[in-house]
Design an enzyme around this catalytic site. Structure first.
Site: not given
Ligand code: S3P
Length: 442
Positions: A321, A173, A348
């Site tokens: 995403d 993440s 999500k």
């Molecule tokens: C993001 C990380 C991702 C992504 C989100 C934006 C970010 O989430 O799905 O739309 O800006 O760091 P995760 O870190 O939960 O995977």
């Protein structure tokens, strides 16, 4: 009584996508540029900032903490940095709307402040997992709590001083990594974060741009406590996650040929291109260059016949995403597409494995959700009614699906498209999609 604005889309099949288009600024980079600009010394200028609701949630929260942000010139924004310790206590809970990135990144940033704060958000955000940031921040000595169920609101007490830790992330993440890097700016010693697989590295790149270098060795990134960040000039590239919709629309609609200009093609984000090319897509990158801190390119997509694939697990985080859009490519491909190792899609803005499987089934495609993935058998999409589950990416995925369906597709509850792709309907109409927006005040 408050009126609730419901927006539904109807797409009539038969369009062809042609010409050149630009997509709005990258959402992940826009959040980070605002936050780092706010705690830097001096004025940060951000060109191409995404004007979506998620970004406004971050901007309004920063304003609530005394940061002057001039949004009057559209996508050209100026942030008057208040310095690392210049934020003021917010007088009310910070409402972050639908934005998971704002919630997780603010948890880290505010854990290091000497004042109290509360983070909250809309119904969807209140269901999303926050324990993943609360646990390591507490190990850093932060005083914060979420609900027993591990959700918002997060209550943060004034910091008595954070300490650096070495944290092995249990999930891939970028939001978690970024939250800990922001807390690390305030923590004694070094904060090191080990990722199970590489995730988007925009925070690391931007911190370097704001004169605070981050070290990377293999899968571990480390940051040391710092005295100040220095304001910077930032140009935000087009969001590849938004580009994925016209990209896949052009792949599936016969006769299409579009070029998307100045899209961010950072290696940690561009797996959608590799996945589509594995499926037989005709995609070419032009004018690839790195103007500052992030690579950009023009992307040309021509329609082609796609075939199903087993999506390699190594590509999952760098396309996380884009899967709602990729599932639409799979629905029109010959044969079976299988995705595994993607349980994160269940947490999500909606449970994207279930929401996409439901929408695909409702429009005549065989789709079987699994605990950590989905199987999709390419076929003929009949058309029908799809519930977006208030998730912007589900709404946009079925909007582009409609270009090649047998009958119209109506998509319900599309208001949240404004969180990431303001102007989606107009932009797609101009490119050749026959989509209309119906507004219902209830
Ligand atoms: C993001 C990380 C991702 C992504 C989100 C934006 C970010 O989430 O799905 O739309 O800006 O760091 P995760 O870190 O939960 O995977």
């Amino acid at each position: 009584m408050d009126t609730i604005r419901k927006i539904n889309y109807t797409v009539v099949p038969g369009g062809v996508l042609k010409g050149t288009m630009t997509v709005p600024g990258d959402k992940s980079i826009s959040h980070r540029a605002l936050m780092l600009g706010a705690i830097a010394d001096g004025e940060t200028r951000i060109r191409g900032l995404l004007q979506g609701e998620d970004i406004l949630a971050t901007a309004f929260a920063l304003r609530e903490m005394g940061v002057r942000i001039d949004l009057s010139c559209g996508r050209d924004v100026r942030v008057q940095g208040v310095g690392l310790n210049g934020l003021c206590p917010p007088r009310r809970p910070l409402d972050l709307g639908n934005s998971g990135t704002s919630a997780r990144l603010f948890a880290g940033l505010l854990a290091g402040q000497r004042f109290e704060s509360v983070l909250t958000g809309d119904a969807s955000l209140q269901r999303r997992p926050m324990q993943r940031v609360v646990t390591p921040l507490r190990q850093m000595n932060a005083d914060l709590t979420c609900t027993e169920g591990g959700t918002l609101p997060i209550h943060i007490k004034g910091s008595q001083g954070l300490k650096g830790i070495h944290y092995v992330m249990p999930v891939a993440s970028a939001q978690l990594k970024s939250s800990l890097l922001l807390a690390g700016l305030y923590a004694e010693g070094r904060t090191c974060i080990e990722e199970p697989v590489p995730t988007r590295d925009h925070t690391e790149r931007l911190l370097t741009r704001f004169s605070c270098p981050v070290d990377r060795t293999g899968r571990t990134v480390c940051i040391s406590k710092t005295d100040k960040l220095t304001a910077a000039d930032i140009t935000v590239p087009g969001d590849i996650s938004s580009a994925a919709f016209p990209m896949i629309g052009a792949c599936i609609a016969d006769g299409s040929d579009i070029t998307l200009q100045r899209v961010g093609v950072n290696q940690t984000r561009r797996a959608v291109i590799e996945i589509l090319q594995m499926m037989g897509a005709d995609i070419t990158l032009y004018n690839e260059y790195e103007p500052g801190y992030e690579p950009v390119a023009d992307i040309r997509i021509r329609s082609s016949r796609l075939h199903g694939i087993a999506i390699p697990p190594r590509l999952v985080p760098a396309a996380i995403d884009e899967f709602p859009a990729i599932f639409i490519a799979a629905a029109y491909a010959d044969g079976l597409t299988v995705l595994r190792n993607a349980a994160e899609l269940r947490v999500k803005e909606s449970d994207r494995l279930q929401a996409m499987a439901d929408g695909l089934q409702a429009t005549g495609i065989h789709a079987t959700p699994m605990e950590d993935g989905i199987e999709i058998e390419g076929g003929v999409m009949r058309g029908g009614i799809v519930n977006s589950c208030t998730d912007h990416r589900i709404a946009m995925a079925f909007a582009i699906a409609g270009i090649r369906a047998e009958g119209p597709i109506q998509i319900l509850d599309c208001a949240n498209v404004n969180t990431s792709f303001p102007g989606f309907v107009k932009t797609m109409q101009a490119a050749g999609l026959d989509v209309i927006e119906e507004i219902d005040d209830v």
